[in-house]
Every structure is written in C-alpha cells, then in structure tokens.
Design an enzyme around this catalytic site. Structure first.
Site, short mmCIF file in Angstrom:
data_model
loop_
_atom_site.label_atom_id
_atom_site.label_comp_id
_atom_site.label_asym_id
_atom_site.label_seq_id
_atom_site.Cartn_x
_atom_site.Cartn_y
_atom_site.Cartn_z
N CYS A 148 -81.41 34.41 -3.32
CA CYS A 148 -81.82 34.14 -2.14
C CYS A 148 -80.39 33.05 -1.81
CB CYS A 148 -82.85 32.98 -1.84
SG CYS A 148 -83.30 32.34 -0.42
N THR A 267 -79.49 53.03 -13.89
CA THR A 267 -79.01 51.96 -13.52
C THR A 267 -77.60 51.87 -14.07
OG1 THR A 267 -79.94 51.14 -15.68
CG2 THR A 267 -81.29 50.68 -13.55
N VAL A 269 -75.57 55.14 -14.72
CA VAL A 269 -74.85 56.35 -14.17
C VAL A 269 -74.85 56.25 -12.47
CG1 VAL A 269 -75.08 58.97 -13.53
CG2 VAL A 269 -75.41 58.15 -15.83
N VAL A 1084 -74.76 21.47 14.63
CA VAL A 1084 -75.21 21.15 16.16
C VAL A 1084 -76.12 21.89 16.93
CG1 VAL A 1084 -73.28 19.20 16.44
CG2 VAL A 1084 -73.08 21.73 16.87
N GLN A 1197 -83.18 22.91 5.05
CA GLN A 1197 -81.85 22.89 5.14
C GLN A 1197 -81.18 22.11 3.72
OE1 GLN A 1197 -79.77 24.46 7.56
NE2 GLN A 1197 -81.67 25.56 7.22
N GLU A 1264 -75.19 21.32 7.14
CA GLU A 1264 -74.09 21.30 6.24
C GLU A 1264 -74.05 20.34 5.39
OE1 GLU A 1264 -70.47 22.91 8.86
OE2 GLU A 1264 -71.47 21.51 9.90
#
Length: 1332
Positions: A148, A267, A269, A1084, A1197, A1264
C-alpha cells in the site's frame, strides 16, 4: 487431440470454458470476460498483492478443503480446473451485504486511493477462512505480500487486529522480558498515556460468522473425488497446456515433451515468460497427482512431495518439529526460518517445493539449506526411478548431476539431523519480508564424537554468483579443526579466497556481499557455540555477555498504535460534520471492489489497445526503424511515429515521440495500435530500431557538473552577510550528502482511454491524472482542435503523488491521436515496468555545504549548493529546485545564508514532482549539516537543533514573516510525549551492553510552507446543483487520489447548506463541468477547492434567503420547489481567486506561501551491526494541523506520508546501469515499505486547534509535510551506527548518503569482517550500477 473443457467456479457460479488459451491469466479473464473488475493489476509479477483472490480446492487425499490466497496475475486459467475462486465481489457488496473484513477496513479508515484495498481484503479474508481467530503474527504474515502506498498500513493492521485473539503477545522472551511487559528500552509509560481516541466504534462492527461464508461447490467436490480418466489438453495460438492426472500420464507427457517445463504454481515460469522473453510452446501442469503430494515421516528423514506448495511445506515442517526431539529438527527449523520471510503468503501458497528446487535461482532461500543437509531427490521417468543428491553440482546444473530431460522431480527426502549436528540458515534482503535475498546461506556442521572437532562441514551461499556456490575447499580444509575462534578466522580467510565476487558482478553491492559471507559465518559459529554450551556446559563456555547480541536476527515484536487528535467544537450542531472523523466516502466501495478506476471501464465497441516502443539506448541517433514485421502481425492496426504527428509532435520544450535521436533509456519512440493489448505488446517487441550512440553520455550529477550540463540558470537566495559571518565563526566545516531518487509507485499505473464521439471531431478522455486541464490542452494541441472539443474526465485516481501530470499528458496525447485517426476508442494501460522506466520520479540530489558556527552549535553562516538530477527534459525540475531553496532552512533561523540550486541535464528519464516537491531533499541536506555540526561540537543533534530553531516572529531568508510559536510547541510536546530524555538514557544503557546490536534515537522538527508561489496557480472553482427533491450534485476542480478531498468537499456542503452528507453526491471531476482547474497537488487541493465550494454554497444560500426565511423549518425539497416556482436558479458556481502570493527571484524576496505546517517526530530504531538490518521500534509524531476538517483523513495523510518518507530515506533504492538502463522496474527489485517496516509503536498527536482566518475553517493541508518526518528514522539509524563506530574506536561522523539501506548500515559499522574482505582497485572494472 480433442480440446478439453475447463470447469471451475467464481463467486459461487459455475464457469465452463472451451478452447482456453494457455497464455490467459485469471486477472484479465475476470475483468474482461466476467466483468469482475475489483481484482486489480498492480505489477503483473506477484509482488504487490493488488490482484489477490482466494482459491479453494478439495484435497482428495485428506478430504479437506484448502482455502488460500493467490495472485490472479500469475494464475493461468487452465490451472483452475476443479477450483473455486472467490474475488472481492464474492465476499460482499453494497447491493447484498458487507463482509466484516470489508466493513472493518473501511470504518477503520484503512483505505485512501483504494486501489490496493481489494487485495488487502482478500488476503485477510483468506486468512480468516483458515484461522477465524488469527494471531497477530499470522495477520502480519497474511499481509506481508500486499503493498500500500497511501495509508502507511496502520489502519489496515488495526482492522485486522479486531479479528485476532485477545493476546497479542510476541510469544517470546527477548532479553528475558515479554514484549507486552517491557515498554521501550525498559521505559514504562503511565496507564493513561497508552490510551487512544476512537476513530470508529468496534462495538458496532458486525461479528464474524464463519457459517455465513460461501460453501465449496458440492459439484467440485464430486468432481475431485472421481478419478479423472485422461489428461486435459488446452491449445492456444502459441502454447499447448497438458494437465496429466496420474503419474503415468505425467511421465508419458514428459517423455513426449522433454523440453517442456513442469509447472505447478507458475511463480517462476510465469514471470520468465512475461518479463524475460522465455517461451515454452508446451507446458506440463500436473493436477491432483497424489504421489506429488506425499508427506512421509521415515526413520531417517522426512519425504515431501514436489507438488506441495511452500505454504503446505511450512505447515508440515511446523507440525513435525513439534513431534520430534530437537536434535533431529535442525534442518527443518532452518527451512522454517527461511520460509517465514520467503515471498508473500500468496506466492508461498502458489509456488511448489519442486518448482522452487528445480528453478535453482541464484538467490533461492531453501536450496542452500537443502543442499547443506544432503537431501535426496526422487526423479522417476518412463525408463525407471532414480535418486540423485541435491548438492552443489545439481544446483549448478552440471549435466552429470541434473535430471534427464524426460525425468520429473517427484519428491525430496530431508534427512533428520543427528546429535552434535547443527544446521543454520541466514539471509539478508533489502526488506525484512517479501524480498529477494541479496545473500543467503545454508550451513551444517557435524561433530561426530561430540568433542568439538569438525567431522563434516558444508557451507553454501546464494546470491554471490550465477548459481548457488559451495565453499567446498574451505570446508574440506576445516575438517579436523576444533570449533574455536582461531578456526573461525581461518574459515573466513578460506571462504573469502574461494567464494570470489567480481567487482563488476551483476547485482552490485559487491563489498556488502563479501562482508555478509563472513558475517553469516561468524553468526553460525556463535549459534553452534551456544548450542554446544547448552549441551555440555562443562566443556563449552557460555557466550552470554560478549557475543550474546550477535546470536540472533532482529525480532519484530508486538505492534501498538495510539493517537490524540482533535474533537469537533462542542458548540457546533450535532449534524455538522466538520471536525468529525468521517469515513472516506468511497471506503466501502474500495473494500467491495465497486470503485471504478480507468481500466475498470467496460470495453467500448471495436476498442483498440496501444503499446509503446521505448528506446534501449540513453543517448543515440536513430539511424533506421523497421516496422514491417510488427505491422504484419495479426491484429495490428497501425504504428504511430513522430512523422505521423508532424509539427504536433512538439510542445513546450519537449516532444511526444523521438524524432532523430533519443535522450534516455525509456524515451518514447513509437506506439503500436492493435485489436488487443496482447497483440499490441507482441508487435511492439518486433519493431527493429538501429541506433548509433552519441557522446557524451551523462548519467550522474557529477558528470553533469563536469560537462557543465544544466537547464536554465541557477536559482539563488541570500540573506545577511555570509562572507563576514564566516570570518567571525568559531568553527567552519564543509561537507556533502548525496540523496537518491524515489519512484512514485502509485498502485494504479498510468491509465487512459480515448473515445472519439463520432461527430464534430469531439473526443472524451478518461485518464488517471492529477491535472485534467493540462491533459485537455495538450491533447487539443496535438489533435489541432479547439479545447472545447476535448473533454477530460477523472472519477478517481489510484494514487499519484505528483507523478500523473506531465508524462501522463504525453501518453494521453498519443493515445488520443491514435483514437481520432482511426475513429475508434483506444486504451493504454502501462505495465509496472514500463511505468517505472518511462515516467521518472523524485530528483536525486547532491548537497554541498560550508557552515560556520559557534562552539555551542549555533550556526552563524551557511553556504549551500543544491544539484538535482533533472533527467533529459526540464519537466517540473526548475520548480523543484525553487521550492527546495525556499524551504531548505526547515525549522532553523540562519542569520547569514546563501543557497544556490541547479537542475542538471542528464540522459535519464525526466524526473518530476513527487510528494514534498524538493523539500525532502533540501531539508535532509540541512539536517545532515546540523548533525555534523553537533558532532564537531560534542553536542547532541537535538541540542543543536534547539539552538538554531526559529523563535517567535521571524523573517525567512526570502523575507516572509513567520510566526513560529506552534513550532516550539510541537517540539516540546514531542519531546515530552516521547519521553525523550528517559529513552535517551535507556538507549545509551542498551548500547553499552550490546556490542553487535545498537539502538538509536533521533528527533527532528518540521516547518513546511504551504502554497504554490503565485495567485493564478491557486485559483479554484466549483459547481453546485440543487435538484427539486432537495438532493445536491457537487462538482469541483480537485482530483480524488486517495487524500479524501471529495469527502471533505461534501462535508463543506453539508455544513454550509445544513443538510446531511447523504443528500450530497459527487460523481467525479471533469473539464466539462469545471473548466480551467489547476493541478491537484501541493497540499492545497482541499484548501482551494473547499473555499470555492463554500463560496458556491453561500451564493445559493444568499439567493434562497427570502424563501428560507419565509419557511425556516422547511426542508430542502420544499425550498428547491419554491425556488423553481419563482424561477430562481438552483445552480451556483463558486470561485476562489487563490491566496495572495508572489516571489521575485531576481531580488530573492517575496511572499510565496500562505501558511506553514509545523511538526516534530522522534524515532527509535535498532540495528544489527552484522547484517545492516534495522527495525523501527517506535515513532512519536506531533503535528500542528490548524483545525482539522476531518481528523481521520488527516491522520491518514500524516501516517501515510511518514511511511513513504521512511521508505525514501531507508529502503527505496533506484538502480541504474552504466549505460543508463533502470534495473529496478517493479516491486521485485524496488522495495517500498511493507507491513513489516511499520514502527512497532506509532503515536500521533495533533496540537489543539488554532485559527487562521484565510484558510478553510482554519484547516491546514497535510498531504506532503509528513514525508520529511521519515528522516527521523534515518537519523536514528545514524545515531545507532555512530554508537557502533565509537565503540570500535572509529570516528563518529561519516559522510551520510541516502537511502540508508542495509548495505550502507553494515559497511558503516566497520569491524574485523569488513576489514578482511578483498577490495577492488577503482577503475579496474566497470561497476554493475552507477549512483546518479
């Protein structure tokens, strides 16, 4: 032979297919054939987990049903006969019922962009089908193969932990203390300090009821119980797939097709065929052959069928270890240890033991152990049965020791270990789990008489050559030696002499790998010595004390998360959602797979696919281009070149496609358009281009400086009298730091669909982008159309981080050109490797500094120069340099400062914006300078940081006034919350008693300016419609890419119009409804668009005020009808002109930012000085968020940005070859943080609300700023490294470079092992990679 029929189930429904193409994988079949688009494409190689599904099979031998996670991108459709597949849609939906896994991930705020979420759901769901009450360790193992990029994993783990057993104990007594009892470094916290606010109510969660799950289809059970009569055969255009159902059939098929690989999980070949150009016209895939699944415990050893999956092997070994005496399980325990970190759960459940052995990858984790233990392979054929040793000759594919072409691997026998026999396994990778080993080893020693004299010794290394290497001569010479330190020294010398790794060896990291050879040998020596001491303490002394800390790998331990956020204002109305932790409004759709992304859109009639041909040279002239073979292939419609585009090929200072020369590996040369994606990609491989290399080839910043290769002129800022300050400084030092780049690694790759409308040359574009307006403009320019005929639509974006702007526009323009030329829809979805090759990322930086300071650490003069590697075109590089200079001082007031920035022009793909936009680089350079000043003054870095920190109201170096009281508050709060002083003392105590493992503690402040530098770039608009039923449709110019901007915008409408959020709908962003919108980025998006939405709502309210005042208790439905009856418009446009901002670069002065986000982070780590591994023990973060609009989204965030920053500074390493080719093109080579990297303790605190009349409800943008706080982990690692160096009598300071990977950590912890390795003379070889 008559083609077979394929039977399987998907989500409880039977699927029957004839004429299946063996090259068809499950993932595209689900999306295109069954319209089940919840399963996502993330990498195509099983490395990210986005395509996870659950496969269920009935085991005829045991009578049990086995549920396991699998990667749909690697699962051949032909392999699913008799299986039941469950996708995220089959788990639950909004139309039926939500499964508890889906509900809990969504309500725990575990989704942001949502692209990885279906895979997360399926990994957890598959775990719960087998373990309804898993342990925390099982939870971590289940999610180890899922990546993630947004959330930082914490909320996903929180959701998963609600299903776990109540005890989260690590089940170990590391240092003699349980993880639940020991606190951190023995520092206990008060009971009240361990509590956390709730962002969701667990009491409201629907309980897990295993009886309500989909049952395994009885039809498939009956099918499995019947003995099949004959092999199944599927024939495609190029490949034939044979599925034998008996051993006799298998041997017959292998005899007829001796060159055909035997495939179980695909996984090995699968990736070879997809990524390495390997082609097999025939594939043999056994199905249900009981002899391949044998599990037999004999008197001398354990026999395991080659068809058992690695997950099954892991379970068997765990059971057998519990049954047998310890002395017999040495090899089994070593294998178990390797299996715990080998790949993710999906791959372990797909990959077979036989496939792993037969692939003989140079970095195989099991083969060195199996070979060291003298295992035996059982290999039958039609000619008879054989047994061959699994030894170094087999692993090197020696013809005399290998299987014959007609033989198959049936089983492997692992001998039990004997008394006085010891087996160990070690590995070192870029990441602790789900990462290929850089070096691994299997080691075995046998003391026949128990007298400490070596009777047998076997050491095999992986990752050090083209095959696994056995130190045969060294082992032979050591037989008969006593197990002493003198023997160890001799063993190290012999191994280094025998196992040679050339300086130019593929994979690089040569000195690190050489050091690991002897570091692992030392650890093996210690572990065996400790075992001998336990068995015979009278003869063998204990290692407790001197060497105890070197015995084991780092333990991950127990996980804990707390947060103190903000509560909604007590005075606000209960229905007012502002300030409340509202779930992401697409969260449920993310977890059910119903959220639609670009590639999930249904196929358009006669739709075409586009694939790009890219340059294989970094700087070369194009002499010729032969398209004939590609154009002759079936399904190919056209190939677009620069010649077709004509003068539309150029825009700004870039070109869409290469004309007469290429400037980097990955430069777009032409585009193939075909009826299908497969046909387009095959044709792209057939385009023949003849190049002539050009000089100079410039890849690195140093080469750019040498050739004076720069874009534009330098940018410069200066304040005070720098020259005079240097003259009066008490000390002066000079230094530098190099920082590598970073890949965006958004989970959804670049994606677009261009659909001509059929009249007036109109065209609709559906693009995964942050900047629809820019896409619209570039496409209109390319097609030579007015902008009003080109519309760009974006519903949601599966992650962006700055990477879906410039290059996206180029890709979209070429796609749109092809679509309009042929009057057919064209879809372009980049594969992960293409995306990473083409798009560029964060700029690598070189920072040089000269600093003058007083003896108390106060900086009086700073002269700094930044060099960024911009790549082959300018793109966003100038703005990155500018923002880096404007933000470079971070939280410090430097009275006399000069800083200059240069964008270096090199032959790399153009680098561009990435979360933080220059500050994560420039801020790190400043912090590195601070750390070096502290070392010179004999002070802690935290003391020097405090001495230089902004205080009160100050002016920045560009003349903007700044109020920093909240900065000081963040710093002091973080210091208190983290109990910094107590833990500093505890870390020092730990280090004093631990020579081989060291802990480090570091705390960094944050001042992050928010703003785009100009008024025009900050304008925003919104459109609000009220319908006659009282419902509202909202559109604004911001893009939803995971940060929750649409959720916040609906919160704004809800507050302003005083209506429930459920009454407001938002369909997406479109240039058709909100034109001329600015790019979504720069922290922003919610600020600017929210103010526009607020303006639209207030316009409506003002317009409707007479109606509402006449009926104040009315409903919106009544008010809307009354307005309509009075011919009052129910639509309003909202507009925000942008924050006042200006910057004059000629004068070096201005007011570019509206406000500043403040924060601080304290991180503690522990490093393993022998291997370079580190674990993140604890991080405390304090943030000034203003007044949070949505604390849950803001927390996401902060945490997500922190983890992304941690990856930037510690693990994410881009590797380029000396000819400019990018090696790291997927999750297999490039390691973003995974679940295992999350700090064991993560505590986040928001300061109490503050007011800012100019922003939206006094909120602050947080997208950020948290990235930079990830460097607290880097400096904590460096603190630990410095402790190790001081103890060894080495200088405490050493030039920092970033990312601080295991290689750099290990090599900085110099010791007798780093000193004994051979060194190559610089210039005597061409290194495998270059530091750009």
């Amino acid at each position: 032979m008559e083609p077979s029929t394929l039977y399987f189930y998907v989500n409880g429904r039977r699927v029957t297919e004839k004429n299946v193409d063996p090259e068809t994988m499950l993932l595209p079949y689900l999306g295109r054939n069954l319209r089940l688009t919840g399963t996502k494409y993330g990498c195509g190689g099983g490395g990210c987990g986005a395509c996870t599904v659950m496969v269920s099979r009935y085991d005829r031998g045991t009578g049990q049903i086995r549920h396991y996670p699998a990667c749909a991108c690697l699962t051949p459709l032909c392999s699913l006969h008799g299986a039941a597949v469950t996708t995220v849609e089959g788990v639950g939906s909004t139309r039926t019922r939500l499964h508890p896994v889906q509900e809990r991930i969504a309500k725990s705020h575990g989704t942001q962009c949502g692209f990885c979420t279906p895979g997360m759901v399926m990994s957890l769901y598959a775990l719960l089908r087998s373990h309804p009450q898993p342990s925390e360790e099982q939870l971590l193992e289940a999610l180890a193969g899922n990546l993630c990029r947004c959330t930082g994993y914490r909320p996903i783990l929180d959701a998963g932990k609600t299903f776990c057993k109540t005890s989260g104990c690590c089940q170990s007594k590391e240092n003699g203390v349980c993880c639940l009892d020991q606190g951190v470094n023995g520092v206990q916290e008060a009971e009240g300090e361990q509590t956390s606010q709730e962002l969701c109510s667990e009491e409201e969660f629907v309980p897990l009821d295993p009886t309500q799950e989909l049952i395994f289809p009885p039809e498939l059970m009956i099918l499995a119980q019947k003995q099949p009569q004959k092999s199944r055969v599927f024939t495609g255009d190029r490949v034939t797939w044979i599925s034998p159902v008996t051993l006799k059939d298998l041997l017959e098929a292998k005899a007829k097709n001796p060159r055909a690989p035997v495939v179980m999980g695909n996984t090995s070949v699968g990736p070879e065929m997809k990524f390495k150009g390997v082609f097999h016209p025939v594939i043999i895939s056994p199905d249900g052959i009981e002899e391949l699944s044998v599990i037999k415990q004999g008197n001398e050893g354990l026999t395991l069928g080659a068809g058992l999956s690695l997950a099954q092997v892991q379970d068997v070994l765990a059971d057998v270890v519990q049954q047998l005496p310890e002395e017999k399980t040495q090899t089994l325990c070593a294998l178990l240890k390797q299996l715990r970190t080998l790949a993710g759960s999906q791959i372990r459940n797909m990959a077979s033991l036989g496939g792993h052995i037969m692939s003989r990858h140079l970095d195989s984790d099991l083969n060195p152990v199996l070979a060291a233990a003298s295992c035996t392979l059982h290999v039958p054929s039609q000619e008879g049965d054989r047994q061959i040793p699994l030894d170094e000759h087999f692993l090197s594919r020696s013809p005399s020791a290998d299987l014959r072409p007609q033989e198959v691997l049936l089983s492997v026998t692992i001998p039990y270990s004997r008394k006085w026999e010891f087996v160990s396994a070690f590995r070192q990778a870029q990441r602790k789990r789900s990462a290929r080993a850089i070096v691994n080893v299997g080691m075995r020693v046998f003391f026949g008489a128990g007298d400490g004299v070596i009777s047998e010794l076997c050491i095999l290394y992986g990752g050090v050559g083209p095959a696994i290497v056995c130190a045969t001569d060294a082992c032979r010479k050591l037989v008969g030696r006593h197990w002493t330190e003198e023997m160890l020294d001799e063993a190290c010398r012999l191994v280094l002499g025998e196992v040679a790794i050339p300086g130019a060896a593929p994979g690089g990291r040569v000195e690190f790998r050489r050091t690991l050879l002897v570091s692992f040998l030392f650890r093996f020596y210690l572990q065996v010595s400790q075992s001998l001491s336990r068995m015979d303490p009278g003869r063998y002394p204990s290692l407790v004390g001197k060497y105890e800390s070197a015995l084991e790998d780092l333990c991950l331990g127990h996980h804990q998360r707390t947060f103190e956020l903000q509560s909604a204002d007590a005075k606000q109305l209960p229905q007012d959602p502002i300030g409340r932790p509202i779930m992401h409004l697409s969260g449920i759709k993310h977890t059910t797979g119903e959220a639609i992304y670009c590639d999930d859109m249904p196929l358009v009639d006669r739709e075409l696919s586009l694939a790009f041909v890219t340059s294989s040279r970094a700087h070369a002239a194009i002499l010729s281009m032969d398209l004939s073979e590609a154009l002759s292939l079936p399904g190919v419609v056209d190939i677009v070149t620069a010649e077709h585009l004509g003068d539309a090929n150029s825009f700004a200072k870039e070109t869409l496609l290469a004309t007469d020369k290429v400037l980097c590996v990955g430069h777009l040369v032409c585009a193939v358009i075909a009826d299908s994606e497969v046909q387009a990609k095959r044709a792209a491989e057939k385009v023949k281009i003849v190049y002539q290399d050009l000089e100079p080839l410039i890849l690195t910043i140093e080469e750019a400086i040498q050739h004076d290769s720069f874009f534009e002129t330098e940018r410069k800022l200066e304040s005070g009298d720098v020259a005079e300050a240097f003259r009066t400084a008490e000390q002066v030092l000079e230094g530098s730091i190099h920082m590598g780049g970073q890949e965006h690694f958004y989970m959804e790759t670049q994606s677009m669909l261009a659909v001509p409308k059929g009249e007036d040359q109109e065209i609709d574009l559906y693009v995964s982008t942050q900047f629809p307006t820019y896409i619209q403009e570039i496409v209109a320019s390319t097609l030579k159309l007015p902008v009003n005929k080109v519309m760009c639509h974006v519903r949601r974006v599966g992650g962006a981080f700055g990477g879906k702007v410039g290059k996206t526009a180029i890709l979209a323009a070429i796609t749109a050109f092809a679509a309009l030329k042929h009057c057919r829809a064209v879809r372009c979805i980049l594969e992960r490797g293409e995306d990473m090759l083409i798009t560029g990322g964060r700029h690598p930086y070189l920072g040089k500094y000269k600093v003058g300071f007083r003896n108390n650490g106060q900086v009086v003069a700073l002269d700094m120069e930044h060099y960024s590697n911009a790549g082959s075109t300018l793109d966003e590089s100038l703005m990155v340099v500018e923002m880096g200079l404007l933000k470079m001082e971070n939280a410090y007031k430097f009275p006399n400062l000069r800083c200059r920035g240069h964008a270096c022009k090199t032959n790399l793909p153009s680098n561009t914006a990435l979360r933080g936009f220059g500050f994560p680089q420039s801020g790190l350079i400043t912090e590195a300078c601070i750390v070096e000043v502290a070392a010179r003054c004999g002070l802690s870095p935290e003391e020097v940081r405090e001495v230089n920190m902004y205080r009160g109201t100050e002016q920045t170096h560009y003349g903007q006034e700044i109020h920093t009281q909240r900065l000081a508050q963040c710093w002091s709060e973080c210091k208190a919350k983290a109990t910094f002083s107590l833990r500093r003392a505890a870390v020092d105590r730990f280090n004093a008693g631990s020579p081989w493992k060291k802990r480090g503690l570091a705390m960094v402040p944050l001042k992050f300016p928010v703003g785009l530098g100009s008024v025009a770039m900050g304008q925003a608009a919104a459109l609000v419609h009220v319908y006659l039923d009282g419902s509202v449709l909202l559109t604004h110019g911001g893009i939803e890419m995971g940060q929750g901007v649409h959720t916040k915008m609906i919160q704004v409408v809800s507050r302003e119009l005083k209506m429930p959020m459920a009454n407001v709908h938002l369909r997406g962003t479109s240039t058709e409804t909100v034109p001329n919108a600015n790019v979504s980025g720069g922290s922003v998006v919610a600020d600017l668009n929210g103010l526009a939405v607020k303006d639209a709502c207030q316009t409506l309210l003002k317009r409707l005020e007479p109606i509402i005042s006449k009926n104040p208790k009315g409903t919106w439905k009544e008010w809307a009808q009354a307005a309509f009856d009075q011919s009052i418009s129910l639509s309003a446009i909202g507009y925000f002109r942008g924050y006042d901002a200006d910057m004059d670069w000629e004068k070096g002065k201005g007011h570019p930012f509206e406000y500043f986000v403040y924060g601080a982070a304290c991180s503690e780590v522990e490093i393993d000085c022998l291997t370079g591994n580190h674990k993140n023990i604890r991080t405390d973060i304090v943030m000034d968020v203003g007044r949070s609009i949505n604390p849950a989204l803001d927390l996401g965030q902060v945490e997500g940005a922190f983890i992304q920053g941690m990856g930037l500074y510690t693990s994410e390493e881009l590797k380029y070859g000396p000819q400019g080719a990018l090696y790291t093109r997927g999750p297999d080579q490039y390691k973003i943080p995974a679940v295992c990297d999350v700090p064991a303790e993560l505590h986040v605190f928001f300061l109490p609300p503050s007011k800012n009349s100019n922003t939206l409800y006094s909120s602050k943008g947080l997208g950020e700023s948290g990235v930079f706080l990830g460097c607290s982990v880097l400096f904590a690692i460096w603190d630990a490294v410095s402790a190790a160096r001081r103890e060894r009598g080495l200088p405490g300071t050493l030039a920092l470079s970033c990312p601080l990977t295991p290689e750099k950590i290990r090599m900085a912890c110099e010791d007798r092992f780093t000193k004994m390795i051979p060194r190559d003379t610089p210039g005597s070889y061409v290194p495998w990679d270059v530091v750009v």
